[in-house]
Design an enzyme around this catalytic site. Structure first.
Site, PDB file in Angstrom:
ATOM      1  N   ARG A  50      33.391 -37.623 -23.837  1.00  0.00           N
ATOM      2  CA  ARG A  50      32.508 -37.971 -22.710  1.00  0.00           C
ATOM      3  C   ARG A  50      33.227 -39.071 -21.925  1.00  0.00           C
ATOM      4  O   ARG A  50      33.888 -39.942 -22.518  1.00  0.00           O
ATOM      5  CB  ARG A  50      31.155 -38.477 -23.221  1.00  0.00           C
ATOM      6  CG  ARG A  50      30.217 -38.840 -22.092  1.00  0.00           C
ATOM      7  CD  ARG A  50      28.856 -39.296 -22.589  1.00  0.00           C
ATOM      8  NE  ARG A  50      28.105 -39.860 -21.495  1.00  0.00           N
ATOM      9  CZ  ARG A  50      27.239 -40.835 -21.611  1.00  0.00           C
ATOM     10  NH1 ARG A  50      26.985 -41.367 -22.791  1.00  0.00           N
ATOM     11  NH2 ARG A  50      26.611 -41.303 -20.554  1.00  0.00           N
ATOM     12  N   HIS A  51      33.105 -39.023 -20.604  1.00  0.00           N
ATOM     13  CA  HIS A  51      33.789 -40.020 -19.753  1.00  0.00           C
ATOM     14  C   HIS A  51      33.438 -41.460 -20.156  1.00  0.00           C
ATOM     15  O   HIS A  51      32.427 -41.709 -20.807  1.00  0.00           O
ATOM     16  CB  HIS A  51      33.388 -39.792 -18.285  1.00  0.00           C
ATOM     17  CG  HIS A  51      31.905 -39.936 -18.069  1.00  0.00           C
ATOM     18  ND1 HIS A  51      31.284 -41.161 -17.948  1.00  0.00           N
ATOM     19  CD2 HIS A  51      30.931 -39.012 -18.010  1.00  0.00           C
ATOM     20  CE1 HIS A  51      29.988 -40.975 -17.790  1.00  0.00           C
ATOM     21  NE2 HIS A  51      29.739 -39.672 -17.836  1.00  0.00           N
ATOM     22  N   GLY A  52      34.262 -42.413 -19.681  1.00  0.00           N
ATOM     23  CA  GLY A  52      33.960 -43.830 -19.876  1.00  0.00           C
ATOM     24  C   GLY A  52      32.732 -44.244 -19.064  1.00  0.00           C
ATOM     25  O   GLY A  52      32.258 -43.478 -18.211  1.00  0.00           O
ATOM     26  N   TRP A 107      27.062 -46.236 -12.614  1.00  0.00           N
ATOM     27  CA  TRP A 107      25.618 -45.986 -12.742  1.00  0.00           C
ATOM     28  C   TRP A 107      25.146 -46.064 -14.198  1.00  0.00           C
ATOM     29  O   TRP A 107      23.999 -46.392 -14.444  1.00  0.00           O
ATOM     30  CB  TRP A 107      25.251 -44.643 -12.096  1.00  0.00           C
ATOM     31  CG  TRP A 107      25.098 -44.766 -10.601  1.00  0.00           C
ATOM     32  CD1 TRP A 107      25.732 -45.666  -9.795  1.00  0.00           C
ATOM     33  CD2 TRP A 107      24.242 -43.993  -9.758  1.00  0.00           C
ATOM     34  NE1 TRP A 107      25.338 -45.487  -8.499  1.00  0.00           N
ATOM     35  CE2 TRP A 107      24.427 -44.465  -8.438  1.00  0.00           C
ATOM     36  CE3 TRP A 107      23.366 -42.939  -9.963  1.00  0.00           C
ATOM     37  CZ2 TRP A 107      23.750 -43.923  -7.344  1.00  0.00           C
ATOM     38  CZ3 TRP A 107      22.692 -42.392  -8.877  1.00  0.00           C
ATOM     39  CH2 TRP A 107      22.877 -42.886  -7.585  1.00  0.00           C
ATOM     40  N   CYS A 114      21.992 -40.427 -13.246  1.00  0.00           N
ATOM     41  CA  CYS A 114      23.133 -40.129 -12.375  1.00  0.00           C
ATOM     42  C   CYS A 114      23.276 -38.634 -12.053  1.00  0.00           C
ATOM     43  O   CYS A 114      23.338 -38.250 -10.895  1.00  0.00           O
ATOM     44  CB  CYS A 114      24.394 -40.663 -13.053  1.00  0.00           C
ATOM     45  SG  CYS A 114      25.793 -40.733 -11.954  1.00  0.00           S
ATOM     46  N   GLY A 115      23.371 -37.800 -13.088  1.00  0.00           N
ATOM     47  CA  GLY A 115      23.442 -36.350 -12.852  1.00  0.00           C
ATOM     48  C   GLY A 115      24.596 -35.955 -11.945  1.00  0.00           C
ATOM     49  O   GLY A 115      25.748 -36.278 -12.202  1.00  0.00           O
ATOM     50  N   ARG A 165      33.827 -39.572 -12.375  1.00  0.00           N
ATOM     51  CA  ARG A 165      33.825 -40.352 -13.623  1.00  0.00           C
ATOM     52  C   ARG A 165      34.523 -39.595 -14.760  1.00  0.00           C
ATOM     53  O   ARG A 165      35.188 -40.204 -15.597  1.00  0.00           O
ATOM     54  CB  ARG A 165      32.400 -40.780 -14.002  1.00  0.00           C
ATOM     55  CG  ARG A 165      31.352 -39.660 -14.106  1.00  0.00           C
ATOM     56  CD  ARG A 165      29.966 -40.276 -14.094  1.00  0.00           C
ATOM     57  NE  ARG A 165      28.846 -39.380 -14.389  1.00  0.00           N
ATOM     58  CZ  ARG A 165      28.211 -38.622 -13.509  1.00  0.00           C
ATOM     59  NH1 ARG A 165      28.622 -38.578 -12.253  1.00  0.00           N
ATOM     60  NH2 ARG A 165      27.157 -37.902 -13.864  1.00  0.00           N
ATOM     61  N   GLU A 219      27.641 -32.830 -15.043  1.00  0.00           N
ATOM     62  CA  GLU A 219      26.466 -33.339 -15.754  1.00  0.00           C
ATOM     63  C   GLU A 219      25.245 -32.516 -15.343  1.00  0.00           C
ATOM     64  O   GLU A 219      25.259 -31.876 -14.277  1.00  0.00           O
ATOM     65  CB  GLU A 219      26.273 -34.830 -15.408  1.00  0.00           C
ATOM     66  CG  GLU A 219      25.095 -35.521 -16.086  1.00  0.00           C
ATOM     67  CD  GLU A 219      25.094 -35.347 -17.599  1.00  0.00           C
ATOM     68  OE1 GLU A 219      24.964 -34.190 -18.069  1.00  0.00           O
ATOM     69  OE2 GLU A 219      25.195 -36.352 -18.309  1.00  0.00           O
ATOM     70  N   HIS A 278      21.831 -31.801 -13.595  1.00  0.00           N
ATOM     71  CA  HIS A 278      21.255 -32.408 -12.393  1.00  0.00           C
ATOM     72  C   HIS A 278      19.978 -33.135 -12.811  1.00  0.00           C
ATOM     73  O   HIS A 278      19.102 -32.526 -13.429  1.00  0.00           O
ATOM     74  CB  HIS A 278      20.967 -31.319 -11.364  1.00  0.00           C
ATOM     75  CG  HIS A 278      20.723 -31.847  -9.985  1.00  0.00           C
ATOM     76  ND1 HIS A 278      19.768 -32.810  -9.725  1.00  0.00           N
ATOM     77  CD2 HIS A 278      21.310 -31.564  -8.789  1.00  0.00           C
ATOM     78  CE1 HIS A 278      19.764 -33.084  -8.425  1.00  0.00           C
ATOM     79  NE2 HIS A 278      20.712 -32.348  -7.840  1.00  0.00           N
ATOM     80  N   TYR A 279      19.894 -34.423 -12.470  1.00  0.00           N
ATOM     81  CA  TYR A 279      18.734 -35.196 -12.916  1.00  0.00           C
ATOM     82  C   TYR A 279      17.554 -35.136 -11.940  1.00  0.00           C
ATOM     83  O   TYR A 279      16.598 -35.901 -12.052  1.00  0.00           O
ATOM     84  CB  TYR A 279      19.126 -36.646 -13.229  1.00  0.00           C
ATOM     85  CG  TYR A 279      19.052 -36.951 -14.723  1.00  0.00           C
ATOM     86  CD1 TYR A 279      17.861 -36.754 -15.422  1.00  0.00           C
ATOM     87  CD2 TYR A 279      20.150 -37.413 -15.433  1.00  0.00           C
ATOM     88  CE1 TYR A 279      17.772 -37.012 -16.778  1.00  0.00           C
ATOM     89  CE2 TYR A 279      20.068 -37.670 -16.798  1.00  0.00           C
ATOM     90  CZ  TYR A 279      18.871 -37.463 -17.464  1.00  0.00           C
ATOM     91  OH  TYR A 279      18.778 -37.708 -18.804  1.00  0.00           O
ATOM     92  N   LYS A 333      16.490 -46.294 -15.470  1.00  0.00           N
ATOM     93  CA  LYS A 333      15.844 -45.613 -16.599  1.00  0.00           C
ATOM     94  C   LYS A 333      14.704 -46.447 -17.180  1.00  0.00           C
ATOM     95  O   LYS A 333      13.636 -45.919 -17.502  1.00  0.00           O
ATOM     96  CB  LYS A 333      16.894 -45.253 -17.663  1.00  0.00           C
ATOM     97  CG  LYS A 333      17.897 -44.225 -17.142  1.00  0.00           C
ATOM     98  CD  LYS A 333      18.997 -43.819 -18.108  1.00  0.00           C
ATOM     99  CE  LYS A 333      20.018 -42.954 -17.355  1.00  0.00           C
ATOM    100  NZ  LYS A 333      21.122 -42.461 -18.132  1.00  0.00           N
ATOM    101  N   HIS A 342      30.703 -34.653 -19.529  1.00  0.00           N
ATOM    102  CA  HIS A 342      29.508 -35.510 -19.478  1.00  0.00           C
ATOM    103  C   HIS A 342      28.612 -35.337 -20.706  1.00  0.00           C
ATOM    104  O   HIS A 342      28.715 -34.329 -21.420  1.00  0.00           O
ATOM    105  CB  HIS A 342      28.698 -35.146 -18.232  1.00  0.00           C
ATOM    106  CG  HIS A 342      29.513 -35.246 -16.992  1.00  0.00           C
ATOM    107  ND1 HIS A 342      29.530 -36.368 -16.205  1.00  0.00           N
ATOM    108  CD2 HIS A 342      30.386 -34.368 -16.428  1.00  0.00           C
ATOM    109  CE1 HIS A 342      30.380 -36.182 -15.203  1.00  0.00           C
ATOM    110  NE2 HIS A 342      30.904 -34.964 -15.317  1.00  0.00           N
TER     111      HIS A 342
HETATM  112  O1  LIG Z   1      23.384 -38.518 -15.762  1.00  0.00           O
HETATM  113  C1  LIG Z   1      23.275 -39.542 -16.457  1.00  0.00           C
HETATM  114  O2  LIG Z   1      22.563 -40.508 -16.149  1.00  0.00           O
HETATM  115  C2  LIG Z   1      24.093 -39.623 -17.748  1.00  0.00           C
HETATM  116  C3  LIG Z   1      23.310 -39.173 -18.947  1.00  0.00           C
HETATM  117  O3  LIG Z   1      22.184 -39.895 -19.049  1.00  0.00           O
HETATM  118  P1  LIG Z   1      21.162 -39.715 -20.278  1.00  0.00           P
HETATM  119  O4  LIG Z   1      20.781 -38.264 -20.322  1.00  0.00           O
HETATM  120  O5  LIG Z   1      21.882 -40.192 -21.526  1.00  0.00           O
HETATM  121  O6  LIG Z   1      20.004 -40.603 -19.899  1.00  0.00           O
HETATM  122  O7  LIG Z   1      25.147 -38.722 -17.670  1.00  0.00           O
HETATM  123  P2  LIG Z   1      26.709 -39.056 -17.818  1.00  0.00           P
HETATM  124  O8  LIG Z   1      26.844 -40.553 -17.789  1.00  0.00           O
HETATM  125  O9  LIG Z   1      27.189 -38.483 -19.154  1.00  0.00           O
HETATM  126  O10 LIG Z   1      27.398 -38.349 -16.692  1.00  0.00           O
END
Ligand SMILES: O=C(O)[C@@H](COP(=O)(O)O)OP(=O)(O)O
Length: 253
Positions: free
Chosen positions: A11-13, A17, A24-25, A63, A90, A92-93, A101, A188
């Protein structure tokens, strides 16, 4: 003798965000300074484990791309072929994109936020056109080559993320592994949880408990059907992995 394969995932560093504890998504956040250092540390772990690669895969998001670049330079393989795909983005949030959060948990309750973050098939509410980050996402030129604005998701659960990640695994990554290529995947939290679920054949319930730390590489040894012969193995000591997993699991400060 049965043929065994290996695949390495990271997983990226930490992103800017992640640092600010924002959902972030598909928003294209950059790596934080710590994230960049973590990418260096990640490369060191790969080197110490004696791992080298023939090909790598990443998402279309900076990222993950920048973490991969740091790793490749540091392990002395800067010219490896890099495959980039939106399918590894990632999840999509949705409407949560850009919100803190912890503040979201204070508003909707920690339980609801954990359902949005970790349930298998309950997506966050969809992003609307008047959302602060809607345009930044749909107008990201990196997505335009493969997806029309209408094809960009408005929200995703782990289940719907898997529906785009697994075809990429089956069609692009798996054939390379079968050819004997040493594959590195840098992407991600959720897209990796999708791959973990698939490769390790985890149940919908079990995967909800897995939190993948930033920048600690892990690997799988795979059988001839590309199924994990044992659970994932991290390239860090148990205590570090446990601490970093807890950080990810927490809704944060
Ligand atoms: O989109 C995001 O906020 C995080 C994951 O968040 P959580 O599902 O752990 O809240 O994704 P990433 O940093 O791996 O790209």
């Amino acid at each position: 003798m049965t043929r065994q394969y290996r695949v390495v995932m990271v997983r990226h560093g930490e992103s800017e965000w992640n640092l600010q504890n924002l959902f972030c998504g598909w928003y294209d956040a950059k790596l934080s300074d710590i994230g960049r250092e973590e990418a260096h540390a990640s490369a060191k772990m790969l080197q110490e484990a004696g791992l080298e690669f023939d090909v790598c895969h990443t998402s279309l998001l900076s990222r993950a791309n920048d973490t991969l670049d740091v790793i490749l330079r540091e392990i002395g393989q800067p010219n490896l072929p890099i495959y980039k795909s939106w399918r590894l983005n990632e999840r999509h949030y949705g409407a949560l994109t850009g919100f803190n959060k912890l503040q979201t948990a204070q508003k909707y309750g920690a339980e609801q936020v954990q359902i949005w973050r970790r349930s298998y098939d309950i997506p966050p509410p969809p992003i609307e056109e008047d959302h602060k980050y809607y345009s930044a996402i749909v107008s990201n030129p990196k997505f335009a080559q493969d997806l029309s604005k209408d094809e960009i998701p408005k929200t995703e659960s782990l289940k719907t993320t898997l529906q785009r990640v697994i075809p990429y695994w089956e069609d692009v990554i798996a054939p390379q592994i079968r050819q004997g290529k040493r594959v590195l995947i840098v992407t991600h939290g959720t897209s990796l949880r999708g791959l973990v679920k698939h490769v390790q054949q985890m149940s919908d319930e079990a995967i909800q408990k897995l939190n993948l730390p930033n920048a600690i590489p892990f690997y799988y040894d795979l059988d001839e059907n590309l199924r994990a012969v044992r659970p994932l193995r991290f390239l860090a000591d148990e205590e570090t992995v446990r601490r970093e997993m807890e950080k990810v699991a927490s809704i944060g400060k």
